[in-house]
Design a protein around this motif. Structure first.
Motif, PDB file in Angstrom:
ATOM      1  N   ALA A  81       0.833  -1.209   0.000  1.00 32.74           N
ATOM      2  CA  ALA A  81       0.000   0.000   0.000  1.00 32.74           C
ATOM      3  C   ALA A  81       0.863   1.252   0.000  1.00 32.74           C
ATOM      4  O   ALA A  81       0.570   2.220  -0.712  1.00 32.74           O
ATOM      5  CB  ALA A  81      -0.925  -0.009   1.217  1.00 32.74           C
ATOM      6  N   GLN A  84       2.330   1.759  -3.430  1.00 30.97           N
ATOM      7  CA  GLN A  84       1.302   2.263  -4.355  1.00 30.97           C
ATOM      8  C   GLN A  84       1.190   3.783  -4.234  1.00 30.97           C
ATOM      9  O   GLN A  84       1.149   4.501  -5.228  1.00 30.97           O
ATOM     10  CB  GLN A  84      -0.070   1.630  -4.051  1.00 30.97           C
ATOM     11  N   GLU A  85       1.128   4.263  -3.010  1.00 28.33           N
ATOM     12  CA  GLU A  85       0.984   5.700  -2.777  1.00 28.33           C
ATOM     13  C   GLU A  85       2.219   6.456  -3.247  1.00 28.33           C
ATOM     14  O   GLU A  85       2.122   7.519  -3.852  1.00 28.33           O
ATOM     15  CB  GLU A  85       0.728   5.967  -1.283  1.00 28.33           C
ATOM     16  N   ARG A  88       2.167   6.591  -7.022  1.00 27.68           N
ATOM     17  CA  ARG A  88       1.153   7.550  -7.481  1.00 27.68           C
ATOM     18  C   ARG A  88       1.662   8.977  -7.358  1.00 27.68           C
ATOM     19  O   ARG A  88       1.548   9.787  -8.282  1.00 27.68           O
ATOM     20  CB  ARG A  88      -0.144   7.386  -6.690  1.00 27.68           C
ATOM     21  N   SER A  91       4.543   9.651  -9.905  1.00 28.99           N
ATOM     22  CA  SER A  91       4.058   9.787 -11.277  1.00 28.99           C
ATOM     23  C   SER A  91       3.360  11.132 -11.465  1.00 28.99           C
ATOM     24  O   SER A  91       3.541  11.795 -12.491  1.00 28.99           O
ATOM     25  CB  SER A  91       3.125   8.636 -11.651  1.00 28.99           C
ATOM     26  N   TYR A  98      -0.405   7.022 -14.391  1.00 29.52           N
ATOM     27  CA  TYR A  98      -0.281   5.942 -13.413  1.00 29.52           C
ATOM     28  C   TYR A  98      -1.622   5.260 -13.252  1.00 29.52           C
ATOM     29  O   TYR A  98      -2.619   5.899 -12.953  1.00 29.52           O
ATOM     30  CB  TYR A  98       0.197   6.494 -12.063  1.00 29.52           C
ATOM     31  N   GLY A  99      -1.640   3.955 -13.460  1.00 31.35           N
ATOM     32  CA  GLY A  99      -2.857   3.176 -13.254  1.00 31.35           C
ATOM     33  C   GLY A  99      -2.781   2.395 -11.961  1.00 31.35           C
ATOM     34  O   GLY A  99      -3.554   2.586 -11.046  1.00 31.35           O
ATOM     35  N   PHE A 100      -1.791   1.516 -11.875  1.00 29.18           N
ATOM     36  CA  PHE A 100      -1.594   0.735 -10.663  1.00 29.18           C
ATOM     37  C   PHE A 100      -0.217   0.076 -10.700  1.00 29.18           C
ATOM     38  O   PHE A 100       0.420   0.001 -11.742  1.00 29.18           O
ATOM     39  CB  PHE A 100      -2.685  -0.335 -10.493  1.00 29.18           C
ATOM     40  N   LEU A 101       0.221  -0.393  -9.543  1.00 32.88           N
ATOM     41  CA  LEU A 101       1.473  -1.108  -9.404  1.00 32.88           C
ATOM     42  C   LEU A 101       1.118  -2.489  -8.884  1.00 32.88           C
ATOM     43  O   LEU A 101       0.470  -2.620  -7.856  1.00 32.88           O
ATOM     44  CB  LEU A 101       2.387  -0.385  -8.416  1.00 32.88           C
ATOM     45  N   PHE A 102       1.478  -3.529  -9.624  1.00 29.25           N
ATOM     46  CA  PHE A 102       1.176  -4.904  -9.188  1.00 29.25           C
ATOM     47  C   PHE A 102       2.406  -5.485  -8.527  1.00 29.25           C
ATOM     48  O   PHE A 102       3.495  -5.441  -9.073  1.00 29.25           O
ATOM     49  CB  PHE A 102       0.768  -5.758 -10.391  1.00 29.25           C
TER      50      PHE A 102
END
Length: 104
Positions: A81, A84-85, A88, A91, A98-102
């Motif tokens: 988490a 991810q932040e 974001r 970016s 930025y869509g998401f980080l897997f």
């Protein structure tokens, strides 16, 4: 007197009643606090903050009831988490989509 009173470079403070982590921001210091209490069920722990409750537990093979993440799984999820932040924000500050980080 707290059972545990640990200070590491003024960033982490752990006491008997709550776990508090102080994260230094650019201009301010934010205090995060979570209370963790053992339940009456096997190895279950109820962790809560801001009216939100999470159950931590161990798999049945480790003596738990498998009703929640174990502490290591919770920590890995927290790291995900946080990344991810960070992704974001980086970016956005560099005008990148930025869509998401897997992470796995």
């Amino acid at each position: 007197m707290p059972i545990i009173d640990l200070k590491i470079e003024n960033t982490i403070i752990i006491t008997k009643s709550a776990f508090s982590i102080y994260l230094k921001g650019m201009l301010t210091m934010t205090k995060y606090s979570v209370t963790a209490r053992k339940t009456n069920s096997s190895l279950q722990v109820d962790a809560h903050t801001r009216g939100i409750h999470n159950t931590l537990d161990e798999p049945k093979a480790n003596g738990g009831t498998n009703t929640g993440l174990n502490p290591v799984e919770l920590e890995l999820g927290s790291l995900g988490a946080s990344l991810q932040e960070t992704a974001r924000k980086l970016s956005a500050s560099n005008n990148l989509p930025y869509g998401f980080l897997f992470m796995q």
